[in-house]
Design an enzyme around this catalytic site. Structure first.
Site, PDB file in Angstrom:
ATOM      1  N   HIS A  16       0.843  -1.203   0.000  1.00 55.51           N
ATOM      2  CA  HIS A  16       0.000   0.000   0.000  1.00 55.51           C
ATOM      3  C   HIS A  16       0.879   1.255   0.000  1.00 55.51           C
ATOM      4  CE1 HIS A  16      -3.162  -2.593   2.218  1.00 55.51           C
ATOM      5  NE2 HIS A  16      -3.556  -2.455   0.967  1.00 55.51           N
ATOM      6  N   LYS A  40     -16.426  -7.177   4.689  1.00 55.10           N
ATOM      7  CA  LYS A  40     -15.212  -7.511   5.434  1.00 55.10           C
ATOM      8  C   LYS A  40     -15.378  -7.146   6.901  1.00 55.10           C
ATOM      9  CE  LYS A  40     -11.919  -6.808   1.664  1.00 55.10           C
ATOM     10  NZ  LYS A  40     -10.695  -6.088   1.256  1.00 55.10           N
ATOM     11  N   ARG A  90      -1.712  -6.523  -8.321  1.00 53.22           N
ATOM     12  CA  ARG A  90      -0.594  -7.461  -8.207  1.00 53.22           C
ATOM     13  C   ARG A  90      -0.526  -8.417  -9.389  1.00 53.22           C
ATOM     14  NH1 ARG A  90      -2.603  -9.004  -2.389  1.00 53.22           N
ATOM     15  NH2 ARG A  90      -4.448  -8.801  -3.673  1.00 53.22           N
ATOM     16  N   SER A 127      -3.133  -7.801   2.450  1.00 57.33           N
ATOM     17  CA  SER A 127      -3.581  -7.607   3.836  1.00 57.33           C
ATOM     18  C   SER A 127      -4.086  -8.907   4.429  1.00 57.33           C
ATOM     19  CB  SER A 127      -4.675  -6.536   3.895  1.00 57.33           C
ATOM     20  OG  SER A 127      -4.153  -5.275   3.571  1.00 57.33           O
TER      21      SER A 127
END
Length: 142
Positions: A16, A40, A90, A127
């Site tokens: 990040h 989440k 990614r 994360s």
């Protein structure tokens, strides 16, 4: 031009921080914003995430830190006059997840998405993975 770098940042990772620093070089102002995601369950309190992001941006004069807990990302963009969203990716799986959201944000509010490819040295970090490892008593250097 102002850009929004949104995310749950739970926790904030080196990945990040890398995307934030690179975005700060490209845009006049970057607002990094902790967003609430109803799907989440947050591990870290929003206040702690905000503090970590502020610490990561102390030397970046064109970065501000904020949070948004109600409504869509485009609602935040409308309210703040931001037309560009920055997202780090990614790999292909991230793009498959991000592109439909980017298209929806453009359709709903004309908000464009700017994708920044993750640094290969950091592309294994997520994360979720950091949280999983730390729950097992290990502290990753992420």
């Amino acid at each position: 031009m102002r850009a929004l770098f949104p995310g749950s940042f739970d926790p904030v990772t080196q990945g990040h921080e890398d995307i934030l620093r690179r975005a700060a070089l490209l845009f006049d102002e970057v607002v990094v914003c902790v967003m609430f995601n109803a799907s989440k369950t947050g591990r870290f309190p929003v206040a702690e995430r905000l503090e970590r992001l502020r610490a990561a941006a102390t030397d970046l004069g064109n970065v501000t830190v904020d949070s948004h807990t109600g409504g869509l990302l485009v609602d935040y963009c409308d309210r703040t006059g931001i037309d560009v969203v920055v997202r780090g990716v990614r790999g292909v799986a991230d793009l498959e997840y991000e592109v439909p959201m980017a298209r929806m944000n453009r359709e709903l509010a004309g908000v464009e998405t700017f994708f920044i490819a993750a640094d290969p040295a950091l592309s294994h970090i997520s994360s979720t993975l950091v949280t999983t490892v730390s729950q097992q008593g290990r502290v990753p250097g992420c």
